[in-house]
Design a protein around this motif. Structure first.
Motif, PDB file in Angstrom:
ATOM      1  N   PRO A  47      -3.649   0.834   5.149  1.00 23.71           N
ATOM      2  CA  PRO A  47      -2.875   0.873   3.861  1.00 23.71           C
ATOM      3  C   PRO A  47      -1.184   0.373   3.790  1.00 23.71           C
ATOM      4  N   ASP A  48      -0.715   0.221   5.034  1.00 23.47           N
ATOM      5  CA  ASP A  48       0.835  -0.094   5.261  1.00 23.47           C
ATOM      6  C   ASP A  48       0.896  -1.308   6.127  1.00 23.47           C
ATOM      7  N   TRP A  49       2.132  -1.910   5.675  1.00 24.83           N
ATOM      8  CA  TRP A  49       2.420  -3.155   6.429  1.00 24.83           C
ATOM      9  C   TRP A  49       4.013  -3.118   6.654  1.00 24.83           C
ATOM     10  N   PRO A  50       4.578  -3.677   7.666  1.00 24.29           N
ATOM     11  CA  PRO A  50       3.721  -4.341   8.680  1.00 24.29           C
ATOM     12  C   PRO A  50       3.425  -3.419   9.802  1.00 24.29           C
ATOM     13  N   LEU A  51       3.736  -2.206   9.980  1.00 26.87           N
ATOM     14  CA  LEU A  51       2.938  -1.230  10.554  1.00 26.87           C
ATOM     15  C   LEU A  51       1.650  -0.813  10.214  1.00 26.87           C
ATOM     16  N   ALA A  52       0.936  -0.250  11.202  1.00 28.00           N
ATOM     17  CA  ALA A  52      -0.662   0.265  10.761  1.00 28.00           C
ATOM     18  C   ALA A  52      -0.772   1.807  11.021  1.00 28.00           C
ATOM     19  N   PHE A  53      -0.573   2.544   9.844  1.00 26.16           N
ATOM     20  CA  PHE A  53      -0.614   4.051   9.660  1.00 26.16           C
ATOM     21  C   PHE A  53       0.639   4.572  10.451  1.00 26.16           C
ATOM     22  N   GLY A  54       1.642   3.693  10.404  1.00 24.20           N
ATOM     23  CA  GLY A  54       2.965   4.090  10.971  1.00 24.20           C
ATOM     24  C   GLY A  54       3.084   3.958  12.428  1.00 24.20           C
ATOM     25  N   LEU A 120       0.483  -4.026   0.445  1.00 27.24           N
ATOM     26  CA  LEU A 120       1.317  -2.890  -0.272  1.00 27.24           C
ATOM     27  C   LEU A 120       0.985  -2.932  -1.671  1.00 27.24           C
ATOM     28  N   PHE A 121       0.520  -4.011  -2.176  1.00 27.53           N
ATOM     29  CA  PHE A 121       0.257  -3.507  -3.754  1.00 27.53           C
ATOM     30  C   PHE A 121      -1.093  -3.818  -4.042  1.00 27.53           C
ATOM     31  N   GLU A 122      -1.889  -3.583  -2.908  1.00 21.48           N
ATOM     32  CA  GLU A 122      -3.322  -3.051  -3.172  1.00 21.48           C
ATOM     33  C   GLU A 122      -4.197  -4.222  -3.736  1.00 21.48           C
ATOM     34  N   LEU A 123      -4.018  -5.488  -2.996  1.00 22.49           N
ATOM     35  CA  LEU A 123      -5.004  -6.556  -3.275  1.00 22.49           C
ATOM     36  C   LEU A 123      -4.679  -7.163  -4.560  1.00 22.49           C
ATOM     37  N   PRO A 124      -3.573  -7.383  -5.158  1.00 21.42           N
ATOM     38  CA  PRO A 124      -3.429  -8.252  -6.628  1.00 21.42           C
ATOM     39  C   PRO A 124      -4.288  -9.397  -6.440  1.00 21.42           C
ATOM     40  N   LEU A 125      -4.711 -10.115  -7.623  1.00 23.37           N
ATOM     41  CA  LEU A 125      -5.805 -11.153  -7.474  1.00 23.37           C
ATOM     42  C   LEU A 125      -4.939 -12.452  -7.061  1.00 23.37           C
ATOM     43  N   ALA A 126      -3.837 -12.532  -7.880  1.00 26.37           N
ATOM     44  CA  ALA A 126      -3.354 -13.795  -7.618  1.00 26.37           C
ATOM     45  C   ALA A 126      -2.684 -13.987  -6.371  1.00 26.37           C
ATOM     46  N   ILE A 127      -2.000 -12.924  -5.709  1.00 28.62           N
ATOM     47  CA  ILE A 127      -1.702 -13.001  -4.260  1.00 28.62           C
ATOM     48  C   ILE A 127      -2.529 -13.210  -3.582  1.00 28.62           C
ATOM     49  N   ALA A 128      -3.698 -12.261  -3.633  1.00 31.07           N
ATOM     50  CA  ALA A 128      -4.783 -12.781  -2.557  1.00 31.07           C
ATOM     51  C   ALA A 128      -5.317 -13.910  -2.525  1.00 31.07           C
ATOM     52  N   VAL A 129      -5.664 -14.588  -3.630  1.00 31.57           N
ATOM     53  CA  VAL A 129      -5.893 -15.811  -3.652  1.00 31.57           C
ATOM     54  C   VAL A 129      -4.719 -16.971  -3.170  1.00 31.57           C
TER      55      VAL A 129
END
Length: 331
Positions: A47-54, A120-129
């Motif tokens: 759920p985090d970036w650039p780290l992974a679970f800190g 970070l923004f939990e899969l916004p459609l426009a950014i994912a595409v």
């Protein structure tokens, strides 16, 4: 002495070409791994970036394997592209090729940032595409660089193209553009989770056209219609090559490869629906789609090089490239 100088220059050019091919292959693998993330529903497993679970390296379990593996693959491609850029600026005499490599590096940075925003923004459609779109554009750039750095590129002989309303280079370019747009529609469908809203194939709810509609059905059906358009364009392009330039191996080989990949892709698309989106066929459908795009782009670039450029331009560029390489070796 001159022969030794040219041989040394050719070897350096071949080395750059081989590394460009390696980077293009790694980019293709990155797309496959990215497809695995979507197919397994692991996009937010970390759920985090650039780290992974800190942490730099998280526990390797569950969906984390796919999501973090995707990050590792992306980091590998970033490093390879950075090395390719440094190598090209040191040995590649053509400024426009060097600039193309820089563009590829900038694009993969953008790709990484888009991936981070997606998490970070939990899969916004426009950014994912957009993330999917830049991945395919990056693959196209990498394939182009690998083609341009091939030592045989500058010495490819010119062949006359028979008169036609639409010349082969333009037709191949249009086919590549249609394939790219189809991939974007497919990405939109995947990220909307609309891959199975029409549960049967080749019909749609038992009809040629869906009897009812919503935005999910519309996107899914648009992808199916796009597949028909892509199929028609590829068949047209392949038929043109085999009818008018069968003897030109540089055109015939990618044309045949494009046809074979098209058949595989149609089969994978059907099996993705019949298997209710099992991971392997779904991910393979994404990867083979990228391979179709790369092969069509290869055919397009070669068609422009062989058919559209006058012979004198080939000779001038080849001679100029050889002179620059010879001066670099001498220095």
């Amino acid at each position: 002495m001159n022969q030794l100088q040219l041989s040394a220059g050719d070897e350096r050019t071949r080395g750059l070409h081989r590394f460009a091919m390696l980077t293009a292959g790694a980019t293709f693998c990155l797309i496959f791994v990215g497809g695995l993330v979507t197919s397994t529903g692991s996009a937010l497993a970390v759920p985090d970036w650039p780290l992974a679970f800190g942490k730099l390296i998280p526990a390797w379990e569950g969906g984390i394997r796919f999501e973090f593996g995707h990050r590792v693959a992306a980091g590998t491609v970033v490093i390879l592209t950075l090395v390719l850029m440094a190598w090209a600026w040191r040995t590649e005499p053509r400024r426009w090729v060097r600039k193309l490599v820089v563009l590829a590096f900038l694009l993969i940075v953008v790709q990484a940032v888009l991936g981070g925003i997606t998490v970070l923004f939990e899969l916004p459609l426009a950014i994912a595409v957009a993330h999917a779109a830049t991945a395919q554009a990056l693959l196209c750039l990498m394939v182009s660089i690998a083609i341009f750095t091939n030592p045989r590129w500058s010495t490819t002989p010119h062949v006359d193209d028979p008169p036609s309303r639409i010349q082969l280079p333009a037709l191949a370019a249009a086919t590549t553009a249609v394939i790219y747009l189809q991939i974007l529609v497919g990405a939109l469908m995947r990220h909307m989770s609309a891959g199975l809203v029409i549960p049967d194939f080749p019909l749609s709810f038992g009809y040629l056209v869906p009897p009812y509609w919503d935005q999910y059905i519309a996107v899914n059906f648009a992808h199916r219609c796009g597949a028909v358009v892509v199929t028609a364009m590829i068949l047209w392009t392949v038929a043109r090559v085999l009818r008018t330039h069968r003897e030109v191996g540089a055109l015939r080989r990618p044309a045949i490869g494009l046809f074979v990949l098209l058949i595989i892709q149609i089969g994978l698309g059907a099996f993705t629906i019949w298997s209710e989106r099992e991971v392997l066929p779904t991910t393979s459908h994404v990867a083979v789609g990228a391979a179709v795009l790369a092969t069509s782009l290869t055919l397009t670039l070669r068609a422009y090089r062989i058919l559209a450029a006058p012979p004198r331009a080939h000779a001038i560029e080849s001679h100029a490239g050889s002179r620059v390489i010879e001066r670099q070796v001498t220095a």
